[in-house]
Design an enzyme around this catalytic site. Structure first.
Site, PDB file in Angstrom:
ATOM      1  N   ARG A 151       0.915  -1.165   0.012  1.00  0.00           N
ATOM      2  CA  ARG A 151      -0.029  -0.208   0.079  1.00  0.00           C
ATOM      3  C   ARG A 151       0.951   1.446   0.002  1.00  0.00           C
ATOM      4  NH1 ARG A 151      -2.460   0.153   6.294  1.00  0.00           N
ATOM      5  NH2 ARG A 151      -0.480   1.565   7.017  1.00  0.00           N
ATOM      6  N   ASN A 156       8.676 -10.802   7.752  1.00  0.00           N
ATOM      7  CA  ASN A 156       8.773  -9.881   9.070  1.00  0.00           C
ATOM      8  C   ASN A 156      10.072  -8.980   8.820  1.00  0.00           C
ATOM      9  OD1 ASN A 156       9.208  -8.648  11.532  1.00  0.00           O
ATOM     10  ND2 ASN A 156       8.531 -10.272  12.655  1.00  0.00           N
ATOM     11  N   SER A 186      12.985  10.634   5.741  1.00  0.00           N
ATOM     12  CA  SER A 186      11.687  11.847   6.084  1.00  0.00           C
ATOM     13  C   SER A 186      12.241  13.030   6.325  1.00  0.00           C
ATOM     14  CB  SER A 186      10.869  11.233   7.134  1.00  0.00           C
ATOM     15  OG  SER A 186       9.719  12.300   7.562  1.00  0.00           O
ATOM     16  N   TYR A 234      10.822   7.854  15.845  1.00  0.00           N
ATOM     17  CA  TYR A 234      10.600   7.614  14.394  1.00  0.00           C
ATOM     18  C   TYR A 234      11.795   8.796  13.853  1.00  0.00           C
ATOM     19  CZ  TYR A 234       8.524   8.504   9.757  1.00  0.00           C
ATOM     20  OH  TYR A 234       8.165   8.749   8.416  1.00  0.00           O
ATOM     21  N   ALA A 274      14.539   9.761  14.964  1.00  0.00           N
ATOM     22  CA  ALA A 274      15.928   9.047  15.002  1.00  0.00           C
ATOM     23  C   ALA A 274      16.207   8.113  14.017  1.00  0.00           C
ATOM     24  CB  ALA A 274      16.047   8.691  16.554  1.00  0.00           C
TER      25      ALA A 274
HETATM   26  P1  NAI Z   1       1.890   2.690   4.830  1.00  0.00           P
HETATM   27  O1  NAI Z   1       1.623   2.702   6.257  1.00  0.00           O
HETATM   28  O2  NAI Z   1       1.015   3.442   4.001  1.00  0.00           O
HETATM   29  O3  NAI Z   1       2.834   1.818   4.207  1.00  0.00           O
HETATM   30  C1  NAI Z   1       3.837   1.248   5.018  1.00  0.00           C
HETATM   31  C2  NAI Z   1       4.015  -0.100   4.445  1.00  0.00           C
HETATM   32  O4  NAI Z   1       5.168  -0.853   5.308  1.00  0.00           O
HETATM   33  C3  NAI Z   1       3.138  -0.874   4.362  1.00  0.00           C
HETATM   34  O5  NAI Z   1       3.381  -1.789   2.924  1.00  0.00           O
HETATM   35  C4  NAI Z   1       3.364  -2.320   5.274  1.00  0.00           C
HETATM   36  O6  NAI Z   1       3.023  -3.445   4.869  1.00  0.00           O
HETATM   37  C5  NAI Z   1       4.736  -1.995   5.475  1.00  0.00           C
HETATM   38  N1  NAI Z   1       5.325  -2.389   6.789  1.00  0.00           N
HETATM   39  C6  NAI Z   1       4.830  -1.890   8.170  1.00  0.00           C
HETATM   40  N2  NAI Z   1       5.182  -2.421   9.167  1.00  0.00           N
HETATM   41  C7  NAI Z   1       5.817  -3.693   8.679  1.00  0.00           C
HETATM   42  C8  NAI Z   1       6.531  -4.727   9.162  1.00  0.00           C
HETATM   43  N3  NAI Z   1       6.552  -5.000  10.736  1.00  0.00           N
HETATM   44  N4  NAI Z   1       6.876  -5.606   8.529  1.00  0.00           N
HETATM   45  C9  NAI Z   1       6.934  -5.440   7.171  1.00  0.00           C
HETATM   46  N5  NAI Z   1       6.397  -4.454   6.429  1.00  0.00           N
HETATM   47  C10 NAI Z   1       5.811  -3.578   7.199  1.00  0.00           C
HETATM   48  O7  NAI Z   1       3.069   4.095   4.970  1.00  0.00           O
HETATM   49  P2  NAI Z   1       3.617   5.025   3.853  1.00  0.00           P
HETATM   50  O8  NAI Z   1       2.876   6.431   3.834  1.00  0.00           O
HETATM   51  O9  NAI Z   1       3.520   4.303   2.254  1.00  0.00           O
HETATM   52  O10 NAI Z   1       5.141   5.113   4.111  1.00  0.00           O
HETATM   53  C11 NAI Z   1       6.131   4.554   3.497  1.00  0.00           C
HETATM   54  C12 NAI Z   1       7.444   4.981   4.056  1.00  0.00           C
HETATM   55  O11 NAI Z   1       7.541   6.279   3.668  1.00  0.00           O
HETATM   56  C13 NAI Z   1       7.789   4.788   5.238  1.00  0.00           C
HETATM   57  O12 NAI Z   1       9.193   4.641   5.569  1.00  0.00           O
HETATM   58  C14 NAI Z   1       7.572   6.116   5.959  1.00  0.00           C
HETATM   59  O13 NAI Z   1       8.249   6.229   7.264  1.00  0.00           O
HETATM   60  C15 NAI Z   1       7.843   7.141   5.053  1.00  0.00           C
HETATM   61  N6  NAI Z   1       7.426   8.435   4.843  1.00  0.00           N
HETATM   62  C16 NAI Z   1       5.812   8.571   4.858  1.00  0.00           C
HETATM   63  C17 NAI Z   1       5.404   9.713   4.991  1.00  0.00           C
HETATM   64  C18 NAI Z   1       3.751  10.018   4.886  1.00  0.00           C
HETATM   65  O14 NAI Z   1       3.470  11.159   4.999  1.00  0.00           O
HETATM   66  N7  NAI Z   1       3.175   8.917   4.380  1.00  0.00           N
HETATM   67  C19 NAI Z   1       6.151  11.018   5.109  1.00  0.00           C
HETATM   68  C20 NAI Z   1       7.828  10.757   5.293  1.00  0.00           C
HETATM   69  C21 NAI Z   1       8.184   9.463   5.114  1.00  0.00           C
END
Ligand code: NAI
Length: 251
Positions: free
Chosen positions: A16, A64, A143, A156, A158
């Site tokens: 996603r 995982n 980020s 986060y 850090a």
């Molecule tokens: P999201 O929550 O929509 O998707 C996160 C993804 O990480 C998912 O596919 C999920 O399956 C995977 N994930 C989470 N925990 C997991 C685990 N324990 N094991 C395996 N996979 C795991 O998040 P989004 O927004 O797409 O974020 C993606 C990246 O972008 C992240 O690293 C986030 O920190 C970074 N980011 C997002 C921002 C935002 O505003 N959405 C802003 C800055 C950075």
């Protein structure tokens, strides 16, 4: 212009958000794509089907990412399936509020493991292949929080600052093998991660008022920078952090 037809790409957290948009965009550029997911099998399946409909190959793996042995097993499976890994995108992450005075050991460990240690594990597992290929591109998702900090999300922030340190270190360590390591730093992006924070119209308006470009990013805004860094257009970019935040880190 950007063609990645003979490339194999591995994206963590592809079920996603930014990860899914990145999977789709790499498939559009012609790449074969492997991606990990954690719990959302149906969502992952939908993304894999979309890729197949584009006439590209997709391999989805439940991993995982906080466990090194699982990461190593996944990389072995991808190598067996596709024969190589050209591009690694360390994208998966979590963002959970935790004020410092009440942050538990478990909350701290979870964020460190998923956001930071997993990137070490994936890099450690793919770099031997990339060295043999004498080719690799690693793109780590950091980020704005990693650059300027974030109140109530210090763990986060850090991890995201750690991702920048990892990126610069590996860029210097691996450049000699034609392995380029860079980072992409989103600001707020419209995904499930931020749905609660951006859900209220008034809050969203307030946030968008202070972003110079006046809007929150789409997942595709971020995917574009990732695909660019994986392309030959970015061959001389090494150890950089590309800000994709509409200017929000400046204010
Ligand atoms: P999201 O929550 O929509 O998707 C996160 C993804 O990480 C998912 O596919 C999920 O399956 C995977 N994930 C989470 N925990 C997991 C685990 N324990 N094991 C395996 N996979 C795991 O998040 P989004 O927004 O797409 O974020 C993606 C990246 O972008 C992240 O690293 C986030 O920190 C970074 N980011 C997002 C921002 C935002 O505003 N959405 C802003 C800055 C950075």
């Amino acid at each position: 212009m950007i063609r990645l037809h003979n490339k194999v790409v591995l994206i963590t957290g592809g079920s996603r958000g930014i990860g899914a948009a990145t999977v789709r965009m790499f498939a559009d550029a012609g790449a074969r794509v492997a991606f990990t997911y954690s719990t959302q099998r149906d969502a992952a399946h939908k993304v894999a089907e979309e890729v197949s409909r584009k006439g590209r190959q997709a391999l989805m793996l439940k991993v995982n990412i906080a466990r090194r042995a699982e990461v190593q097993k996944a990389v072995r499976e991808i190598k067996k399936h596709f024969g190589r890994i050209d591009v690694l995108v360390n994208n998966a992450g979590i963002w959970k509020r935790a004020p410092i005075d009440t942050m538990t050991e478990q909350q701290l460990a979870e964020t460190l493991n998923i956001n930071l240690k997993s990137a070490f594990y994936f890099c450690g597992a793919v770099v031997p292949l990339m060295k043999k290929q004498k080719y690799g591109r690693i793109i780590n998702i950091t980020s704005t929080a990693g650059q300027r900090g974030e109140p109530f999300y210090s763990h986060y922030a850090a991890t995201k600052a750690g991702i920048i340190g990892l990126t610069k270190s590996l860029a210097a360590e691996l450049g000699q093998y034609n392995i380029n390591v860079n980072a992409v730093a989103p600001g707020l992006v419209d995904t499930d991660m931020t749905a609660a924070a951006l859900g209220r119209r008034s809050t969203r308006n307030e946030i968008e008022r202070i972003i110079p470009r006046g809007k929150v990013a789409t997942p595709e805004d971020i995917a574009g920078a990732i695909v660019f860094l994986a392309s030959h257009l970015a061959d001389h970019i090494v150890g950089a952090t590309i800000n994709v935040n509409g200017g929000s880190v400046l204010v």
